[in-house]
Design a protein around this motif. Structure first.
Motif, PDB file in Angstrom:
ATOM      1  N   PRO A 115       0.807  -1.225   0.000  1.00  0.00           N
ATOM      2  CA  PRO A 115       0.000   0.000   0.000  1.00  0.00           C
ATOM      3  C   PRO A 115       0.840   1.275   0.000  1.00  0.00           C
ATOM      4  N   VAL A 116       0.175   2.329  -0.460  1.00  0.00           N
ATOM      5  CA  VAL A 116       0.718   3.688  -0.350  1.00  0.00           C
ATOM      6  C   VAL A 116       0.206   4.253   0.967  1.00  0.00           C
ATOM      7  N   VAL A 117       1.069   4.920   1.712  1.00  0.00           N
ATOM      8  CA  VAL A 117       0.657   5.463   3.002  1.00  0.00           C
ATOM      9  C   VAL A 117       0.338   6.954   2.837  1.00  0.00           C
ATOM     10  N   MET A 118      -0.783   7.363   3.357  1.00  0.00           N
ATOM     11  CA  MET A 118      -1.180   8.789   3.260  1.00  0.00           C
ATOM     12  C   MET A 118      -1.257   9.394   4.663  1.00  0.00           C
ATOM     13  N   PRO A 119      -0.759  10.605   4.813  1.00  0.00           N
ATOM     14  CA  PRO A 119      -0.696  11.220   6.143  1.00  0.00           C
ATOM     15  C   PRO A 119      -2.033  11.819   6.574  1.00  0.00           C
ATOM     16  N   ARG A 120      -3.056  10.994   6.649  1.00  0.00           N
ATOM     17  CA  ARG A 120      -4.377  11.449   7.073  1.00  0.00           C
ATOM     18  C   ARG A 120      -5.033  10.312   7.850  1.00  0.00           C
ATOM     19  N   SER A 121      -6.211  10.616   8.399  1.00  0.00           N
ATOM     20  CA  SER A 121      -6.944   9.608   9.180  1.00  0.00           C
ATOM     21  C   SER A 121      -7.695   8.659   8.242  1.00  0.00           C
ATOM     22  N   HIS A 122      -8.316   7.668   8.856  1.00  0.00           N
ATOM     23  CA  HIS A 122      -9.102   6.674   8.117  1.00  0.00           C
ATOM     24  C   HIS A 122     -10.187   7.328   7.266  1.00  0.00           C
ATOM     25  N   VAL A 123     -10.786   8.363   7.791  1.00  0.00           N
ATOM     26  CA  VAL A 123     -11.907   9.001   7.086  1.00  0.00           C
ATOM     27  C   VAL A 123     -11.416  10.059   6.097  1.00  0.00           C
ATOM     28  N   ALA A 124     -10.327  10.730   6.429  1.00  0.00           N
ATOM     29  CA  ALA A 124      -9.874  11.871   5.617  1.00  0.00           C
ATOM     30  C   ALA A 124      -9.028  11.472   4.409  1.00  0.00           C
ATOM     31  N   LEU A 125      -8.477  10.259   4.391  1.00  0.00           N
ATOM     32  CA  LEU A 125      -7.514   9.951   3.314  1.00  0.00           C
ATOM     33  C   LEU A 125      -8.161   9.872   1.941  1.00  0.00           C
ATOM     34  N   CYS A 126      -9.489   9.754   1.887  1.00  0.00           N
ATOM     35  CA  CYS A 126     -10.150   9.676   0.582  1.00  0.00           C
ATOM     36  C   CYS A 126     -10.790  11.009   0.205  1.00  0.00           C
ATOM     37  N   LYS A 127     -10.416  12.060   0.873  1.00  0.00           N
ATOM     38  CA  LYS A 127     -11.010  13.377   0.625  1.00  0.00           C
ATOM     39  C   LYS A 127      -9.924  14.355   0.168  1.00  0.00           C
ATOM     40  N   PRO A 128      -9.730  14.514  -1.124  1.00  0.00           N
ATOM     41  CA  PRO A 128      -8.704  15.460  -1.589  1.00  0.00           C
ATOM     42  C   PRO A 128      -9.154  16.897  -1.330  1.00  0.00           C
ATOM     43  N   THR A 129      -8.179  17.754  -1.112  1.00  0.00           N
ATOM     44  CA  THR A 129      -8.441  19.186  -0.983  1.00  0.00           C
ATOM     45  C   THR A 129      -7.396  19.907  -1.834  1.00  0.00           C
ATOM     46  N   GLU A 130      -7.482  21.249  -1.839  1.00  0.00           N
ATOM     47  CA  GLU A 130      -6.494  22.021  -2.604  1.00  0.00           C
ATOM     48  C   GLU A 130      -5.089  21.797  -2.083  1.00  0.00           C
ATOM     49  N   THR A 131      -4.949  21.546  -0.783  1.00  0.00           N
ATOM     50  CA  THR A 131      -3.614  21.363  -0.200  1.00  0.00           C
ATOM     51  C   THR A 131      -3.255  19.901   0.047  1.00  0.00           C
ATOM     52  N   PHE A 132      -4.182  18.995  -0.155  1.00  0.00           N
ATOM     53  CA  PHE A 132      -3.923  17.562   0.031  1.00  0.00           C
ATOM     54  C   PHE A 132      -4.434  16.847  -1.215  1.00  0.00           C
ATOM     55  N   THR A 133      -3.560  16.770  -2.224  1.00  0.00           N
ATOM     56  CA  THR A 133      -3.996  16.216  -3.509  1.00  0.00           C
ATOM     57  C   THR A 133      -3.634  14.741  -3.661  1.00  0.00           C
ATOM     58  N   MET A 134      -3.034  14.159  -2.626  1.00  0.00           N
ATOM     59  CA  MET A 134      -2.599  12.756  -2.735  1.00  0.00           C
ATOM     60  C   MET A 134      -3.700  11.803  -3.190  1.00  0.00           C
ATOM     61  N   PRO A 135      -4.905  11.871  -2.607  1.00  0.00           N
ATOM     62  CA  PRO A 135      -5.942  10.922  -3.052  1.00  0.00           C
ATOM     63  C   PRO A 135      -6.265  11.080  -4.537  1.00  0.00           C
ATOM     64  N   LEU A 136      -6.313  12.319  -5.001  1.00  0.00           N
ATOM     65  CA  LEU A 136      -6.613  12.578  -6.414  1.00  0.00           C
ATOM     66  C   LEU A 136      -5.488  12.048  -7.295  1.00  0.00           C
ATOM     67  N   ASP A 137      -4.238  12.377  -6.919  1.00  0.00           N
ATOM     68  CA  ASP A 137      -3.080  11.914  -7.698  1.00  0.00           C
ATOM     69  C   ASP A 137      -3.016  10.397  -7.705  1.00  0.00           C
ATOM     70  N   PHE A 138      -3.377   9.805  -6.557  1.00  0.00           N
ATOM     71  CA  PHE A 138      -3.363   8.346  -6.407  1.00  0.00           C
ATOM     72  C   PHE A 138      -4.320   7.700  -7.417  1.00  0.00           C
ATOM     73  N   VAL A 139      -5.518   8.229  -7.503  1.00  0.00           N
ATOM     74  CA  VAL A 139      -6.516   7.672  -8.433  1.00  0.00           C
ATOM     75  C   VAL A 139      -6.099   7.945  -9.876  1.00  0.00           C
ATOM     76  N   LEU A 140      -5.705   9.171 -10.166  1.00  0.00           N
ATOM     77  CA  LEU A 140      -5.321   9.507 -11.547  1.00  0.00           C
ATOM     78  C   LEU A 140      -4.124   8.684 -12.003  1.00  0.00           C
ATOM     79  N   GLY A 141      -3.231   8.399 -11.063  1.00  0.00           N
ATOM     80  CA  GLY A 141      -2.048   7.620 -11.408  1.00  0.00           C
ATOM     81  C   GLY A 141      -2.362   6.186 -11.784  1.00  0.00           C
ATOM     82  N   CYS A 142      -3.548   5.736 -11.408  1.00  0.00           N
ATOM     83  CA  CYS A 142      -3.927   4.345 -11.707  1.00  0.00           C
ATOM     84  C   CYS A 142      -4.699   4.211 -13.021  1.00  0.00           C
ATOM     85  N   LEU A 143      -5.077   5.352 -13.599  1.00  0.00           N
ATOM     86  CA  LEU A 143      -5.952   5.272 -14.771  1.00  0.00           C
ATOM     87  C   LEU A 143      -5.167   4.990 -16.052  1.00  0.00           C
TER      88      LEU A 143
END
Lengths: 279, 301
Positions: A251-279
């Protein structure tokens, strides 16, 4: 336009229709691409989540990225509090079957005739993005697809956020996911035994069966879609058991909680980059 | 069909064709023919000592609310530039006929003070407001987010039950005080969330949870678009009736309900208390009225 970080952002173009209700599951929403390219992303929330607030800004960001400008964005909702994994998986696989076997009809049932899509439209690939309990429901749905030799199943890819495949720690789990109700004494609420909670106990029949059936399907060599393409876990996740599941990747580790790691924001783009990187 | 017309078509479908808005036009026609007293139907329910309890009246008033919501969302779409600047004559004529009607106008200007229908009336009369807005992809993505968030509370039985109780509605002998009491008792709370045969009180509990989720997600969107205060304000005004109601009529009822949940949090309380503070902050921002100022100022209302 290309940003300095190389991301391709569409400033001047609307790439998707306004969101519509999707008449499957509960509270499901669809953002249909105006120029579809044969791909779709299906988001499946977890316990106590919903099609909207689990993913927050994901639709906004995806609508503005060239990588997903032609992808249909579908946010599937279901009753995660009072209905067990099995019936939820049956309903999800029914929706996926309809979406992949009759994509134009599926889309056209949600809009009026001037916006209809051509009957010949087909999907080449569908990516399921699932969070927590949603990963369990999605995997069981794909096992059902494998069991019925669904022709569409090989088109599916699985991406997981904080999957609950190996179980969840009850009290922290409830405390994390119950929204405003997490303010209340959790132990007292837990005694009311949400049907899915027993299923998420480590080693439960549901989870043990899921692992056994997945391993068996993967061993056939004809169910590679059951292996997640990518998994993300929360750095300080004290909610789900973090052991590896079957052949899933590191797995890739994200510096957020269980609930927050799937919620991208302007300053936390990891979830978005993670999904886009898989497409 | 270009994308602006597609957007208009979709909004027409979702907010006019698929709601009670179309029926409200029939009521207007009935009133025009003298078969319906619109002044009485659209009276202020607060001034009516007995309240409005007749089922038919409630339904008809809801249909007018749907019609005004339709015009409100069209106004937001026009402000954002996501629909054609020259609206089809059918929509303009319809809006003029409805929004200039004396009883309807009193309803949205005097009784319930809804800004967006008023702005749309001005627009179809030739005085459309223009605001500063972001680029096209951002406006459409923001509107999409706004519509998704609105869907959390629209046509949801749990939320409607909760808001009915908040508006001093009763289900038999069960009312708001019972809801607050229920929230203080974790066992009752758990039962409400789990049961597959919910009572009105159970629905109100669930509706409360969903409404708070809606508040938090809407507030987050409003903060994301703060660079465009008139846009932010327009999104807020769509829901302003309930936020104003929460501020003026129920006082701190919603805040009290959140507090009721946390009265016996125990050991896990320290993290929970931080979340309580966060939710209370959201409720305060949505109900103190400041989000509404920018559009009022732009409209000189």
């Amino acid at each position: 336009m290309t940003r300095r970080d190389g991301a391709s952002v569409l400033w001047l173009v609307q790439t998707h229709l306004m969101p519509t209700k999707l008449p499957w599951g509960e509270g499901s929403r669809a953002h249909w691409a105006t120029k579809p390219n044969g791909s779709a992303l299906v988001f499946v929330h977890g316990f106590s989540g919903s099609a909207v607030d689990t993913w927050l800004q994901f639709p906004e960001f995806l609508r503005q990225r060239s990588e997903t400008s032609g992808s249909d964005l579908l946010f599937y909702g279901y009753d995660s509090l009072r209905t067990q994994v099995r019936p939820n998986a049956v309903k999800l696989v029914a929706f996926l079957g309809e979406l992949l076997a009759q994509p134009a009809r599926t889309m056209n049932s949600t809009v009026d005739p001037p916006l209809y899509r051509d009957a010949a439209f087909q999907y080449d690939r569908v990516t399921i993005v699932a969070h927590s309990l949603g990963a369990v429901v999605a995997r069981r749905a794909l096992l059902d697809a494998h069991k019925s030799a669904a022709l569409w199943a090989p088109k599916v890819t699985l991406i997981l956020f904080a999957p609950a495949h190996m179980g969840a720690h009850l009290i922290p789990f409830l405390g994390a996911v119950l929204g405003v109700f997490r303010f209340a004494p959790i132990e007292a609420i837990a005694k009311w035994q949400f049907p899915t909670l027993a299923e998420l106990t480590p080693g439960s029949p549901t989870l043990a069966g899921l692992e056994k059936d997945t391993a068996k399907a993967l061993a056939t060599g004809r169910a590679s879609y059951l292996r997640a393409k990518a998994v993300a876990i929360a750095e300080n996740d004290n909610v789900v058991v973090l052991n590896d599941f079957c052949d899933d990747p590191v797995p890739v580790v994200m510096p957020r909680s269980h609930v927050a790691l799937c919620k991208p924001t302007e300053t936390f783009t990891m979830p978005l980059d993670f999904v886009l990187g898989c497409l | 069909m270009n994308i602006l017309r597609q957007n208009l078509y979709q909004l027409e479908g979702q907010f006019f064709c698929a709601t009670g808005a179309r029926s409200a036009l029939d009521h207007l026609e009935q009133a025009r023919r003298g078969h319906l007293d619109l002044d009485t139907l659209l009276r202020n329910h607060v001034d009516d000592g007995k309240g409005i309890t007749d089922e038919l009246e409630v339904t008809q008033r809801d249909e007018f609310d749907d019609l005004l919501h339709y015009f409100a969302v069209l106004e937001i779409a026009c402000l954002l530039g996501v629909v054609p600047r020259n609206l089809p004559q059918e929509i303009v004529s319809r809006a003029r006929a409805v929004l200039k009607n004396r009883a309807v106008r009193r309803y949205y200007r005097t009784h319930y003070k809804l800004l967006l229908p008023e702005l749309f009336r001005r627009r179809v009369s030739g005085s459309g407001l223009r605001i500063t807005r972001p680029k096209a992809a951002v406006t459409s993505a923001s509107l999409a987010a706004f519509l998704d968030i609105a869907a959390l509370v629209e046509q949801n039985e749990d939320v409607e039950t909760f808001l009915w109780m908040l508006d001093d509605g009763w289900y038999g002998d069960v009312g708001l005080a019972d809801l607050v009491d229920h929230l203080r008792d974790a066992r009752k709370l758990g039962r409400s969330l789990v049961t597959k045969r919910p009572t009105p009180l159970d629905r109100a509990v669930r509706g409360f949870g969903r409404y708070i989720t809606f508040c938090c997600t809407l507030d987050a969107l409003l903060q994301r678009v703060e660079r465009w205060p008139e846009l932010q304000s327009a999104f807020w005004h769509y829901h302003a009736y309930w936020f104003e109601f929460l501020r003026t009529k129920t006082g701190s009822a919603l805040d009290q309900m959140v507090a009721a949940l946390s009265t016996s949090s125990g050991e896990e309380g320290s993290g929970a208390l931080a979340h309580v503070a966060q939710v209370r902050g959201v409720i305060f921002r949505l109900t103190d009225g400041h989000y509404g100022a920018a559009l009022r100022a732009a409209a000189r209302v």
